[in-house]
Scaffold this active site. Structure first.
Site, PDB file in Angstrom:
ATOM      1  N   ASP A 106       0.804  -1.350  -0.239  1.00 51.21           N
ATOM      2  CA  ASP A 106      -0.007   0.152  -0.272  1.00 51.21           C
ATOM      3  C   ASP A 106       0.747   1.267  -0.249  1.00 51.21           C
ATOM      4  OD1 ASP A 106       0.915  -0.452   2.788  1.00 51.21           O
ATOM      5  OD2 ASP A 106      -0.886  -0.106   3.482  1.00 51.21           O
ATOM      6  N   ASP A 109       7.070   3.786   3.287  1.00 50.35           N
ATOM      7  CA  ASP A 109       7.125   4.933   4.318  1.00 50.35           C
ATOM      8  C   ASP A 109       8.963   5.004   4.509  1.00 50.35           C
ATOM      9  OD1 ASP A 109       6.799   6.989   5.804  1.00 50.35           O
ATOM     10  OD2 ASP A 109       6.349   5.784   7.536  1.00 50.35           O
ATOM     11  N   ARG A 171     -10.427   2.173   5.477  1.00 47.26           N
ATOM     12  CA  ARG A 171     -10.038   1.474   4.358  1.00 47.26           C
ATOM     13  C   ARG A 171     -10.913   1.174   3.454  1.00 47.26           C
ATOM     14  NH1 ARG A 171      -5.505  -1.820   6.139  1.00 47.26           N
ATOM     15  NH2 ARG A 171      -5.819  -2.625   8.666  1.00 47.26           N
TER      16      ARG A 171
HETATM   17  P1  5GP Z   1       7.497   1.570   6.615  1.00 44.78           P
HETATM   18  O1  5GP Z   1       8.238   0.061   7.144  1.00 44.78           O
HETATM   19  O2  5GP Z   1       8.080   1.577   5.043  1.00 44.78           O
HETATM   20  O3  5GP Z   1       7.945   2.600   7.436  1.00 44.78           O
HETATM   21  O4  5GP Z   1       5.977   1.330   6.790  1.00 44.78           O
HETATM   22  C1  5GP Z   1       5.146   0.568   5.856  1.00 44.78           C
HETATM   23  C2  5GP Z   1       4.096   0.224   6.411  1.00 44.78           C
HETATM   24  O5  5GP Z   1       3.716   1.336   7.605  1.00 44.78           O
HETATM   25  C3  5GP Z   1       2.848   0.538   5.635  1.00 44.78           C
HETATM   26  O6  5GP Z   1       2.626  -0.920   5.032  1.00 44.78           O
HETATM   27  C4  5GP Z   1       1.707   0.968   6.365  1.00 44.78           C
HETATM   28  O7  5GP Z   1       0.962  -0.119   6.995  1.00 44.78           O
HETATM   29  C5  5GP Z   1       2.331   1.827   7.417  1.00 44.78           C
HETATM   30  N1  5GP Z   1       2.259   3.014   7.101  1.00 44.78           N
HETATM   31  C6  5GP Z   1       3.275   4.035   6.935  1.00 44.78           C
HETATM   32  N2  5GP Z   1       2.750   5.267   6.434  1.00 44.78           N
HETATM   33  C7  5GP Z   1       1.434   5.237   6.555  1.00 44.78           C
HETATM   34  C8  5GP Z   1       0.401   6.180   6.158  1.00 44.78           C
HETATM   35  O8  5GP Z   1       0.382   7.131   6.014  1.00 44.78           O
HETATM   36  N3  5GP Z   1      -0.950   5.761   6.441  1.00 44.78           N
HETATM   37  C9  5GP Z   1      -1.382   4.301   6.946  1.00 44.78           C
HETATM   38  N4  5GP Z   1      -2.406   4.164   7.038  1.00 44.78           N
HETATM   39  N5  5GP Z   1      -0.109   3.593   6.938  1.00 44.78           N
HETATM   40  C10 5GP Z   1       1.051   3.975   6.695  1.00 44.78           C
END
Ligand code: 5GP
Length: 187
Positions: A106, A109, A171
């Site tokens: 999705d 980040d 969602r």
């Molecule tokens: P990462 O490991 O890349 O920091 O984060 C990935 C996960 O963090 C994504 O799959 C999601 O579940 C959550 N996440 C990061 N940013 C967002 C955001 O802006 N909104 C939501 N709903 N989830 C996020």
């Protein structure tokens, strides 16, 4: 961007990407992926829960031999920050050895979740792994990860909708919006 106070009151996310723009971009991504990946079946792995809406639309936009599989993860951290510690709560059901894999997320980040999943999948010896994400926040990256197909690059907002949640809510929104948390400090 500062959400309107009435949105905070009503708990309504501030629209960021419309359902129409998402549909157009997903259709283009599907065509691009279908044209870019070498011939042969594409083993799509959607990361649950956030990617379920995106993956459902994406596979229907890919005129290719596609197999669908799912990986469910639980990321540890605060409500809005990933720690990179990822627990697999549901593993894929099909073998990927020698397969061409498309990992569908999705949002990327910090990149820590994708890094963890790529390391895990590589132990199963796929022929290749491409990463496709609906959203990416490049300014937040703390680890270099290959992201081959990106729907939209966004700034550092916490977003919901089109599969993405906050505390399991939102969602089912057809668009992506910025969540105005009631606790957000006034500008
Ligand atoms: P990462 O490991 O890349 O920091 O984060 C990935 C996960 O963090 C994504 O799959 C999601 O579940 C959550 N996440 C990061 N940013 C967002 C955001 O802006 N909104 C939501 N709903 N989830 C996020």
């Amino acid at each position: 961007m500062c959400p309107h106070p009435s949105r905070i009151e009503n708990d309504l996310p501030l629209p960021l990407i419309s359902a129409e723009d998402i549909a157009q971009r997903v259709a283009a991504l599907g065509r691009e992926i279908a044209a870019t990946l070498p011939p042969g079946p594409i083993h799509v792995i959607a990361v649950l829960r956030g990617a379920f809406v995106f993956a459902a639309d994406l596979v229907r936009a890919m005129p290719r031999d596609v197999r669908c599989d799912f990986l469910a993860v639980r990321s540890y951290g605060s409500a809005t920050e990933s720690s990179g510690i990822v627990e697999i709560t549901h593993d894929i059901g099909l073998p990927i050895t020698g397969q061409q894999v498309l990992l569908v997320e999705d949002i990327v980040d910090t990149g820590l979740t994708i890094r963890h999943l790529l390391d895990l999948l590589s132990t199963r010896h796929p022929a290749s792994v491409h990463v496709c994400t609906l959203l990416s926040k490049p300014s937040r990256r703390s680890t270099e990860v290959p992201v081959h197909f990106v729907g939209f690059e966004i700034a550092d907002h916490f977003v919901v909708g089109y599969g993405l949640d906050h505390d399991q809510r939102y969602r089912n929104l057809p668009h992506v919006g910025i969540l105005a948390e009631p606790s957000s400090p006034a500008p």
